[in-house]
Design a protein around this motif. Structure first.
Motif, PDB file in Angstrom:
ATOM      1  N   LEU A  72       0.858  -1.177   0.000  1.00 39.12           N
ATOM      2  CA  LEU A  72       0.000   0.000   0.000  1.00 39.12           C
ATOM      3  C   LEU A  72       0.900   1.234   0.000  1.00 39.12           C
ATOM      4  N   PRO A  73       0.650   2.227  -0.847  1.00 40.24           N
ATOM      5  CA  PRO A  73       1.514   3.411  -0.910  1.00 40.24           C
ATOM      6  C   PRO A  73       1.749   4.043   0.454  1.00 40.24           C
ATOM      7  N   LYS A  74       3.018   4.272   0.758  1.00 38.97           N
ATOM      8  CA  LYS A  74       3.472   4.986   1.966  1.00 38.97           C
ATOM      9  C   LYS A  74       3.325   4.188   3.270  1.00 38.97           C
ATOM     10  N   LEU A  75       2.797   2.977   3.189  1.00 40.58           N
ATOM     11  CA  LEU A  75       2.649   2.157   4.391  1.00 40.58           C
ATOM     12  C   LEU A  75       3.257   0.782   4.145  1.00 40.58           C
ATOM     13  N   LYS A  76       3.853   0.199   5.172  1.00 42.38           N
ATOM     14  CA  LYS A  76       4.400  -1.143   5.030  1.00 42.38           C
ATOM     15  C   LYS A  76       3.318  -2.181   5.354  1.00 42.38           C
ATOM     16  N   ARG A  77       2.243  -2.064   4.599  1.00 41.64           N
ATOM     17  CA  ARG A  77       1.137  -3.014   4.677  1.00 41.64           C
ATOM     18  C   ARG A  77       0.861  -3.493   3.264  1.00 41.64           C
ATOM     19  N   TYR A  78       0.397  -4.742   3.132  1.00 39.83           N
ATOM     20  CA  TYR A  78       0.387  -5.382   1.822  1.00 39.83           C
ATOM     21  C   TYR A  78      -0.918  -6.128   1.534  1.00 39.83           C
ATOM     22  N   LEU A  79      -1.242  -6.204   0.247  1.00 39.41           N
ATOM     23  CA  LEU A  79      -2.212  -7.176  -0.229  1.00 39.41           C
ATOM     24  C   LEU A  79      -1.425  -8.438  -0.548  1.00 39.41           C
ATOM     25  N   ALA A  80      -1.794  -9.549   0.072  1.00 42.54           N
ATOM     26  CA  ALA A  80      -1.137 -10.834  -0.181  1.00 42.54           C
ATOM     27  C   ALA A  80      -1.943 -11.579  -1.243  1.00 42.54           C
ATOM     28  N   TYR A  81      -1.299 -11.898  -2.356  1.00 45.82           N
ATOM     29  CA  TYR A  81      -1.987 -12.469  -3.522  1.00 45.82           C
ATOM     30  C   TYR A  81      -1.376 -13.822  -3.880  1.00 45.82           C
ATOM     31  N   LEU A  82      -2.238 -14.826  -4.000  1.00 47.43           N
ATOM     32  CA  LEU A  82      -1.818 -16.157  -4.434  1.00 47.43           C
ATOM     33  C   LEU A  82      -2.532 -16.474  -5.747  1.00 47.43           C
ATOM     34  N   PRO A  83      -1.944 -16.086  -6.900  1.00 49.79           N
ATOM     35  CA  PRO A  83      -2.615 -16.303  -8.185  1.00 49.79           C
ATOM     36  C   PRO A  83      -2.721 -17.786  -8.521  1.00 49.79           C
ATOM     37  N   ARG A  86     -10.251  -3.772   7.167  1.00 48.03           N
ATOM     38  CA  ARG A  86     -11.221  -3.307   6.167  1.00 48.03           C
ATOM     39  C   ARG A  86     -10.958  -1.867   5.706  1.00 48.03           C
ATOM     40  N   VAL A  87     -10.448  -1.031   6.576  1.00 49.41           N
ATOM     41  CA  VAL A  87     -10.160   0.357   6.197  1.00 49.41           C
ATOM     42  C   VAL A  87      -9.036   0.397   5.157  1.00 49.41           C
ATOM     43  N   LEU A  88      -7.950  -0.322   5.432  1.00 53.22           N
ATOM     44  CA  LEU A  88      -6.828  -0.358   4.496  1.00 53.22           C
ATOM     45  C   LEU A  88      -7.211  -1.078   3.209  1.00 53.22           C
ATOM     46  N   TYR A  89      -8.010  -2.124   3.338  1.00 47.08           N
ATOM     47  CA  TYR A  89      -8.455  -2.857   2.154  1.00 47.08           C
ATOM     48  C   TYR A  89      -9.254  -1.949   1.224  1.00 47.08           C
ATOM     49  N   LYS A  90     -10.158  -1.155   1.798  1.00 46.88           N
ATOM     50  CA  LYS A  90     -10.967  -0.248   0.987  1.00 46.88           C
ATOM     51  C   LYS A  90     -10.095   0.836   0.355  1.00 46.88           C
ATOM     52  N   ALA A  91      -9.114   1.319   1.092  1.00 48.84           N
ATOM     53  CA  ALA A  91      -8.203   2.337   0.556  1.00 48.84           C
ATOM     54  C   ALA A  91      -7.395   1.784  -0.618  1.00 48.84           C
ATOM     55  N   PHE A  92      -6.939   0.557  -0.472  1.00 48.64           N
ATOM     56  CA  PHE A  92      -6.165  -0.074  -1.551  1.00 48.64           C
ATOM     57  C   PHE A  92      -7.042  -0.296  -2.777  1.00 48.64           C
ATOM     58  N   ASP A  93      -8.271  -0.748  -2.554  1.00 45.54           N
ATOM     59  CA  ASP A  93      -9.200  -0.986  -3.659  1.00 45.54           C
ATOM     60  C   ASP A  93      -9.455   0.308  -4.430  1.00 45.54           C
ATOM     61  N   THR A  94      -9.632   1.403  -3.688  1.00 42.91           N
ATOM     62  CA  THR A  94      -9.844   2.710  -4.328  1.00 42.91           C
ATOM     63  C   THR A  94      -8.620   3.123  -5.129  1.00 42.91           C
TER      64      THR A  94
END
Length: 376
Positions: A62-73, A362-370
Motif C-alpha cells: 500500500l503506498p506509503k505504508l508497510k502493509r500489503y495485499l497478499a496475492y496467491l494467483p 477493512r479500512v486499508l483494504y478499501k483504501a487499496f481498492d480505491t
C-alpha cells in the motif's frame, strides 16, 4: 489434523510441486522473479513434520505504508476437496497477517463447471443466449461447488468480474483434454478428429503451403516481441515490454529446462506467427501469441497451435490450456472471434471458482481498492 503454515525455501516449494500431477505456472517459485514489483514468499502447510501444501504469495504494498495485499494467483496448492477448509486457510491468514497483510486474495485452482465445444457453438447460434452461464454445463464439479460454499461461509468475498475477467486471472478458460477419463493419453489423430472441419482444413492448408514451425531460443524473443507489438496495435491491447518476456524466459528456464518454449511459424522466410508455451507436469499452456496481418491466408496461427498441441502430447501433458475467454456468447461481442477460434479446437470451456478476497483490515483494504481502481 492440526495444520501450520510457515515460510519455506524455493527449493522446498519446487520439490513439493514436483510431487503433484501439475500446478499453475503462476504458483511456481520462478514466477516470483517475473514479478519484481511484488515482494514474494513461498509458504508451506505442515501436518506435523510433513509438507502437505505450498503456495507462492506476492505482496503488493500500500503506498506509503508497510502493509500489503497478499496475492496467491491460481493457488495455493492445498487439499481443496477438504470439507474443513478453515483448517487450511485460517493458519495461512494468520501467517500472512504476521507478514503485514491487510487483505488476502487467492484463486483456488478448482474447476466448478465445463461446457463442450458443441454447446458453445449452439449457444453462439442461438440469439436468445448471451452468456455461457445461460447454458446448462455438460458437467458440474461437486468439489468446486463445495469450495465456493465454504469460502462464502468463511467470509471470503468473490472478486467482482466483468465478462469472466477479474482484476487478476480469468474465471473462464478454454482447454483441450489430451487424456481420457482414465488418464490414458489420446492419440494425435483423436485430438485432430475432435477439431471442427475449418481447423482441420486450415492445418492441412498451412502444411501444403509450406508453413514451417520451429522452436526458437532466447535470441528469438526480439522477433517474437516485434510481432507481438504489431498484434497489440491491430487488436487494441497494451503490449508488455520486451524485458518482461526475457525475464520470464530466463526465470522459467532456470527452474526447469523445459518449462517454457518459444515457437515460430514462418512462410517463405517471413514470420507469420509466434507463441509462448509453458508446461508444469501434466498441464501445458498457450501463454502468449502474436500473428502477422499479412499472409493470414497461409494459416500460420493454426499451424503453430497444432505443433504446440502435438508437443504437449509428446511431453505427457493431459491438458492443453488456451487460457482465458469471456463468458459472453453474443454474436456481436468483440471477443466472439477469439472464442470461436478456440472453440474450433474441439476442447471445452472451463469455469474455475474464481478469485476471492478476505479483508483483514477493512479500512486499508478499501483504501487499496480505491487506489487500484483509480490506477486502472
Amino acid at each position: 489434523m492440526t495444520i501450520t503454515v510457515s515460510t519455506i525455501t524455493a527449493e522446498q516449494h519446487l520439490a513439493f510441486i514436483q510431487t503433484l500431477p501439475s500446478a499453475s505456472f503462476l504458483q511456481t517459485p520462478a514466477w516470483a522473479k517475473v514479478k519484481p514489483d511484488w515482494r514474494a514468499e513461498s509458504i508451506g502447510w505442515y501436518d506435523d513434520q510433513a509438507l502437505v501444501g505450498a503456495g507462492l504469495v506476492l505482496y503488493r504494498q500500500l503506498p506509503k505504508l508497510k502493509r500489503y495485499l497478499a496475492y496467491l494467483p491460481e493457488g495455493p496448492q492445498i487439499d481443496w476437496s477438504s470439507t474443513a477448509l478453515d483448517a487450511w486457510l485460517a493458519p495461512m491468514v494468520e501467517h500472512l497477517k504476521g507478514q503485514g497483510a491487510f487483505g488476502v486474495r487467492m484463486g483456488p485452482p478448482v474447476i466448478t463447471a465445463r461446457w463442450s465445444a458443441a454447446q458453445i457453438k449452439e449457444g453462439i447460434a442461438d440469439e436468445s443466449v448471451d452468456s455461457l452461464t445461460q447454458l446448462a454445463p455438460s458437467t458440474r464439479n461437486p468439489v468446486g461447488a463445495g469450495v465456493v460454499a465454504q469460502l462464502s461461509r468463511l467470509g471470503w468475498q468473490p472478486l467482482d468480474a466483468v465478462g469472466g475477467f477479474a482484476a487478476g486471472q480469468p474465471k473462464y478458460n478454454f482447454a483441450i483434454p489430451l487424456a481420457d477419463d482414465e488418464g490414458q493419453a489420446l492419440s494425435e489423430d483423436a485430438v485432430l478428429k475432435g477439431m471442427n472441419q475449418l481447423w482441420r482444413r486450415n492445418i492441412k492448408k498451412a502444411a501444403k503451403l509450406g508453413v514451417d514451425v520451429t522452436q526458437g531460443g532466447r535470441e528469438d524473443l526480439a522477433a517474437f516481441h516485434d510481432l507481438y507489438v504489431l498484434t497489440a496495435k491491430r487488436d487494441h491491447f497494451t503490449p508488455r515490454p520486451a524485458s518482461y518476456f526475457t525475464t520470464m524466459y530466463d526465470a522459467l528456464c532456470a527452474e526447469e529446462s523445459d518449462r517454457i518454449r518459444l515457437y515460430l511459424a514462418r512462410h517463405e522466410g517471413d514470420l507469420v506467427a509466434a507463441t509462448i508455451w509453458i508446461r508444469v507436469g501434466q498441464h501445458a499452456w498457450y501463454s502468449y501469441g502474436a500473428s502477422s496481418t499479412e499472409k493470414r491466408e497461409v494459416r500460420g496461427s493454426n499451424a503453430i497451435q497444432w505443433q504446440m498441441i502435438r508437443d504437449a502430447l509428446a511431453a505427457g501433458a493431459h491438458v492443453y490450456d488456451l487460457r482465458g475467454i469471456t463468458d459472453t456468447l453474443k454474436s456481436d461481442d468483440p471477443h466472439i472471434g477469439l472464442i470461436q477460434f478456440k472453440t474450433g479446437t474441439g476442447g471445452e470451456a472451463v469455469e474455475y471458482a474464481g478469485e476471492w478476497d478476505l479483508p483483514i483490515n477493512r479500512v486499508l483494504y478499501k483504501a487499496f481498492d480505491t487506489y487500484m481502481r483509480r490506477r486502472g
